[in-house]
Design a protein around this motif. Structure first.
Motif, PDB file in Angstrom:
ATOM      1  N   LEU A  33       0.851  -1.190   0.000  1.00 20.11           N
ATOM      2  CA  LEU A  33       0.000   0.000   0.000  1.00 20.11           C
ATOM      3  C   LEU A  33       0.885   1.238   0.000  1.00 20.11           C
ATOM      4  O   LEU A  33       1.928   1.272   0.662  1.00 20.11           O
ATOM      5  N   ARG A  34       0.442   2.267  -0.713  1.00 23.83           N
ATOM      6  CA  ARG A  34       1.268   3.473  -0.793  1.00 23.83           C
ATOM      7  C   ARG A  34       0.391   4.688  -1.075  1.00 23.83           C
ATOM      8  O   ARG A  34      -0.739   4.578  -1.539  1.00 23.83           O
ATOM      9  N   VAL A  37      -4.738   6.188   0.337  1.00 17.19           N
ATOM     10  CA  VAL A  37      -5.430   4.891   0.331  1.00 17.19           C
ATOM     11  C   VAL A  37      -6.899   5.098   0.667  1.00 17.19           C
ATOM     12  O   VAL A  37      -7.241   5.861   1.574  1.00 17.19           O
ATOM     13  N   ASP A 100      -4.114   6.273  -4.797  1.00 16.99           N
ATOM     14  CA  ASP A 100      -3.004   5.462  -5.313  1.00 16.99           C
ATOM     15  C   ASP A 100      -3.264   3.974  -5.122  1.00 16.99           C
ATOM     16  O   ASP A 100      -2.908   3.158  -5.972  1.00 16.99           O
ATOM     17  N   THR A 101      -3.860   3.623  -3.985  1.00 19.48           N
ATOM     18  CA  THR A 101      -4.135   2.220  -3.668  1.00 19.48           C
ATOM     19  C   THR A 101      -5.450   2.125  -2.899  1.00 19.48           C
ATOM     20  O   THR A 101      -5.936   3.113  -2.334  1.00 19.48           O
ATOM     21  N   LEU A 125      -9.640   4.931  -8.178  1.00 19.17           N
ATOM     22  CA  LEU A 125      -8.217   4.603  -8.253  1.00 19.17           C
ATOM     23  C   LEU A 125      -7.579   5.277  -9.464  1.00 19.17           C
ATOM     24  O   LEU A 125      -8.168   5.345 -10.541  1.00 19.17           O
ATOM     25  N   GLY A 129      -3.331   1.990 -10.403  1.00 21.00           N
ATOM     26  CA  GLY A 129      -3.446   1.798  -8.963  1.00 21.00           C
ATOM     27  C   GLY A 129      -3.814   0.365  -8.632  1.00 21.00           C
ATOM     28  O   GLY A 129      -4.357  -0.372  -9.466  1.00 21.00           O
ATOM     29  N   THR A 130      -3.547  -0.047  -7.417  1.00 17.19           N
ATOM     30  CA  THR A 130      -3.803  -1.436  -7.027  1.00 17.19           C
ATOM     31  C   THR A 130      -4.811  -1.519  -5.895  1.00 17.19           C
ATOM     32  O   THR A 130      -4.870  -0.654  -5.017  1.00 17.19           O
ATOM     33  N   PHE A 131      -5.582  -2.586  -5.955  1.00 17.20           N
ATOM     34  CA  PHE A 131      -6.594  -2.890  -4.941  1.00 17.20           C
ATOM     35  C   PHE A 131      -6.136  -4.139  -4.199  1.00 17.20           C
ATOM     36  O   PHE A 131      -6.000  -5.214  -4.793  1.00 17.20           O
ATOM     37  N   HIS A 132      -5.908  -4.002  -2.902  1.00 13.99           N
ATOM     38  CA  HIS A 132      -5.447  -5.107  -2.064  1.00 13.99           C
ATOM     39  C   HIS A 132      -6.664  -5.677  -1.337  1.00 13.99           C
ATOM     40  O   HIS A 132      -7.393  -4.936  -0.665  1.00 13.99           O
ATOM     41  N   ILE A 203      -3.885  -9.065  -4.956  1.00  9.32           N
ATOM     42  CA  ILE A 203      -3.779  -7.696  -5.459  1.00  9.32           C
ATOM     43  C   ILE A 203      -4.370  -7.662  -6.854  1.00  9.32           C
ATOM     44  O   ILE A 203      -4.101  -8.554  -7.675  1.00  9.32           O
TER      45      ILE A 203
END
Length: 207
Positions: A33-34, A37, A100-101, A125, A129-132, A203
């Protein structure tokens, strides 16, 4: 939500989700994560201690007032600013390409319209961007006995646990919402009855 949903269920969820056995999973799903959020289904803040240093701020989406109050000590102890920024993951109050996440832990099983929530996460996003996510759902193919029990128990389980489904499939929902899953582990937790189904930790990348 009624008295049970407003005053009892958040306390049950706080105790259940605070189990020590869940902490390694929370640590893993928070890795990477960065920046800014958005966390949907913030609950009582059990992910807060595991936010990595690269996180600069967290917008918490949490419908329960009691849940947010129970999170107060964790929010105060957070290393980054955490604000309650919305109540409904199905309608996020942010502009496109804001975060960003994104993070969700054991939430997609409960949101009434999980498909709408995922479309909203994708919308807010930034590109790339990433989804955890960490979710439980339908047991894998081959475990038909477990699947049958999940389907039998789901109506009662939903009533007891605020609409929590036992048979949703997080990866299928993510793919349908336009995400590309780039990392995935599927497993049973030894401390959890198999009728809860398999957990999925992974992710997903937003185009």
């Amino acid at each position: 939500m009624g008295c049970y949903g407003e005053h009892v269920l958040p306390r049950i969820v706080n105790a259940a989700c605070g189990a020590k056995t869940a902490r390694p999973l929370r640590r893993r799903v928070c890795e990477g994560l960065r920046g800014e959020v958005v966390e949907i289904g913030f609950g009582t803040g059990h992910n807060v201690p595991f936010y990595p240093p690269a996180v600069t701020g967290v917008a918490a989406i949490e419908p329960s007032d009691l849940g947010w109050r129970l999170a107060a000590d964790r929010v105060r102890a957070a290393r980054v600013p955490v604000r309650r920024a919305g109540l409904d993951g199905q309608s996020l109050p942010f502009a496109d390409d804001t975060f960003d996440t994104a993070l969700s832990t054991w939430t997609l099983c409960t949101i009434p319209d999980a498909d709408a929530a995922l479309r909203e996460v994708r919308r807010v996003l930034k590109p790339g961007g990433t989804f955890h996510f960490l979710e439980h759902g339908l047991a894998p193919e081959g475990d038909e006995g477990v699947r049958r029990w999940q389907r039998r128990l789901e109506p009662v389980h939903k009533r007891l646990f605020g609409g929590c489904h036992l048979t949703r499939q997080a990866v299928d929902m993510l793919t349908a919402a336009g995400f590309r899953v780039t990392a995935l582990d599927v497993f049973y937790q030894k401390s959890t009855p198999k009728t809860m189904g398999a957990d999925s930790l992974g992710i997903a990348l937003s185009p």
